[in-house]
Motif scaffolding. Structure first.
Motif, mmCIF file in Angstrom:
data_model
loop_
_atom_site.group_PDB
_atom_site.id
_atom_site.type_symbol
_atom_site.label_atom_id
_atom_site.label_comp_id
_atom_site.label_asym_id
_atom_site.label_seq_id
_atom_site.Cartn_x
_atom_site.Cartn_y
_atom_site.Cartn_z
ATOM 1 N N MET B 1 35.980 39.581 39.601
ATOM 2 C CA MET B 1 35.880 39.989 40.966
ATOM 3 C C MET B 1 36.861 38.951 41.828
ATOM 4 O O MET B 1 37.818 39.514 42.232
ATOM 5 C CB MET B 1 34.649 40.005 41.563
ATOM 6 N N TYR B 2 36.294 37.982 42.407
ATOM 7 C CA TYR B 2 37.275 36.959 43.011
ATOM 8 C C TYR B 2 37.884 36.014 42.069
ATOM 9 O O TYR B 2 37.155 35.882 40.876
ATOM 10 C CB TYR B 2 36.263 36.192 43.850
ATOM 11 N N GLY B 3 38.808 35.566 42.399
ATOM 12 C CA GLY B 3 39.571 34.376 41.442
ATOM 13 C C GLY B 3 38.963 33.269 41.288
ATOM 14 O O GLY B 3 37.700 33.012 41.941
ATOM 15 N N ARG B 4 39.119 32.306 40.455
ATOM 16 C CA ARG B 4 38.480 31.196 40.141
ATOM 17 C C ARG B 4 38.732 30.146 41.313
ATOM 18 O O ARG B 4 37.827 29.629 41.708
ATOM 19 C CB ARG B 4 39.299 30.590 38.955
ATOM 20 N N LYS B 5 39.886 30.205 42.049
ATOM 21 C CA LYS B 5 40.045 29.320 43.028
ATOM 22 C C LYS B 5 39.003 29.612 44.071
ATOM 23 O O LYS B 5 38.437 28.945 44.687
ATOM 24 C CB LYS B 5 41.471 29.423 43.518
ATOM 25 N N VAL B 6 38.815 30.854 44.576
ATOM 26 C CA VAL B 6 37.925 31.404 45.437
ATOM 27 C C VAL B 6 36.449 30.904 45.180
ATOM 28 O O VAL B 6 35.807 30.258 46.077
ATOM 29 C CB VAL B 6 37.909 32.793 45.652
ATOM 30 N N LYS B 7 36.014 30.936 43.870
ATOM 31 C CA LYS B 7 34.756 30.425 43.457
ATOM 32 C C LYS B 7 34.766 28.904 43.708
ATOM 33 O O LYS B 7 33.575 28.486 44.219
ATOM 34 C CB LYS B 7 34.585 30.710 42.072
ATOM 35 N N LEU B 8 35.734 28.298 43.342
ATOM 36 C CA LEU B 8 35.643 26.897 43.504
ATOM 37 C C LEU B 8 35.565 26.492 44.991
ATOM 38 O O LEU B 8 34.980 25.485 45.227
ATOM 39 C CB LEU B 8 37.007 26.060 42.725
ATOM 40 N N ARG B 9 36.296 27.192 45.730
ATOM 41 C CA ARG B 9 36.373 26.613 47.373
ATOM 42 C C ARG B 9 34.834 27.016 47.761
ATOM 43 O O ARG B 9 34.351 26.043 48.568
ATOM 44 C CB ARG B 9 37.212 27.637 47.921
ATOM 45 N N PHE B 10 34.377 28.133 47.442
ATOM 46 C CA PHE B 10 32.895 28.447 47.656
ATOM 47 C C PHE B 10 31.920 27.320 47.438
ATOM 48 O O PHE B 10 31.189 26.767 48.112
ATOM 49 C CB PHE B 10 32.393 29.948 47.074
#
Lengths: 235, 139
Positions: B1-10
């Motif tokens: 769904m969302y990229g790895r970077k997005v998850k990390l930022r979250f």
């Protein structure tokens, strides 16, 4: 979630909106002021000085509300890399700062006849002063790092630091002994303000919210024009 | 769904907020004694020693306790458990009345007597027109 947006499309709406908002603002403000200054009753204890509340409380609410919105937009903007959200936050901040200062100044004017002092280092008042400092920090950061990625990161950090202060402001009067009285308007329990005073208070809040929206639209349009001038069709 | 970077930022945002809230909570918890604007008469009674520095005592002005003399005003601050006598000379704010909140700033003479240098009125969160107040009192 829109990752890209077209400044032209948004601008065609936001450039027309201010005159309608201004019109509504003038009407609501006139109603609010008439209610607050003429039709609302005096308080049994404070008599006419209670009328300062109709400026003080809405201003404080709006300043807290805007800071919360700014933080929310910055966090979402940071996680999903939405630049538009940062520009919205940037355009919202000035009215938040203005209302925060208004809340402090009117509080001081109200404090003198009721408490007997202009200023007290009480938890509520001090935490509101800290919020002003966060607003200033936030706006200065935008001045230093004009609309580039660094500005997004730094303003995001400032909002996330500042948001910790918001619940402290809200609950300071319940957690500690303060000179400031506890909240009169409660969502979950009975409000301790008479209905004849609640009505002007809510009208003035609506007027201040419209004013914030007006200033926001003007600031946001400036940002959009800046982007258009740079020849970027998307952010 | 969302990229790895997005998850990390979250994850980064959640972690930062958690850390900040915990840190500030712990700091405020340990500073509680200094964050309060005033102490209650009961807290004064519980003091182990009387310090010379300026403090603030707050509570209700006891009903029928105000006595005005030419240069002095005496009254009792109560929190409905303990009481403290206050001696003050000077102007009192308009809202200073019996049965209402007050904060006195000054020095402790002993655990029962307080020499105030400044009196602040503390008002409550109730706002209503005089007629409503009168109607409430009739009930």
């Amino acid at each position: 979630m829109f990752k890209y947006f077209e400044p032209n499309k948004i601008f065609s709406i936001t450039s027309k909106a201010p005159k309608y908002v201004l019109f509504l603002f003038v009407i609501i403000l006139s109603i609010g002021l008439m209610e607050a200054l003429i039709f609302s009753p005096e308080d049994y204890k404070q008599s006419h000085s209670v009328r300062i509340m109709y400026v003080h409380v809405p201003a404080a609410w709006i300043s807290l509300g805007i800071f919360s919105v700014i933080t929310f937009l910055s966090v979402v903007g940071y996680v999903f890399k939405i630049r538009n959200f940062f520009l919205i936050s940037k355009s919202l901040a000035p009215s938040g700062l203005v209302f925060n200062i208004v809340a402090l100044v009117t509080g001081s004017i109200w404090g003198k006849p009721t408490w007997g002092t202009w200023w007290a280092w009480d938890a509520r008042i001090t935490s509101m002063l800290i919020l002003v400092l966060f607003y200033i920090m936030y706006l200065v950061a935008w001045r230093i790092y004009e609309n580039n990625d660094k500005a997004f990161k730094i303003t995001f950090i400032i909002t996330i630091l500042g948001i910790v202060n918001v619940p402290i402001i809200k609950y300071s009067v319940d957690w500690w002994n303060t000179l400031h009285q506890p909240a009169s308007i409660n969502i979950f329990s009975k409000s301790t303000i008479h209905i004849s005073m609640l009505f002007p208070l809510l009208t003035m809040t609506a007027a201040f919210a419209l004013f914030s929206l007006l200033i926001f639209l003007m600031k946001y349009n400036t940002e959009l024009i800046k982007i258009k001038n740079k020849g970027l069709d998307r952010l | 769904m969302y990229g790895r970077k997005v998850k990390l930022r979250f994850f980064f945002v959640i972690l930062t907020l958690l850390t900040l809230f915990l840190t500030v909570f712990l700091i405020l918890k340990s500073l509680e004694k200094n964050v309060v604007y005033f102490q209650s008469p009961s807290e004064i009674k519980a003091l182990s020693e009387i310090k010379k520095n300026k403090i603030r005592v707050g509570g209700m002005v006891k009903i029928n306790s105000i006595s005005m003399k030419t240069k002095e005003i005496n009254f009792i601050i109560t929190d409905f458990e303990n009481e403290i006598n206050v001696i003050y000379s000077g102007v009192v704010p308009n809202l200073f009345t019996e049965g209402k909140g007050v904060v006195a700033e000054g020095y402790l003479k002993d655990k029962n007597f307080f020499l105030a240098t400044k009196i602040l009125a503390k008002h409550d969160e109730n706002y209503m027109p005089p007629e409503v107040k009168a109607a409430l009192q009739e009930k």
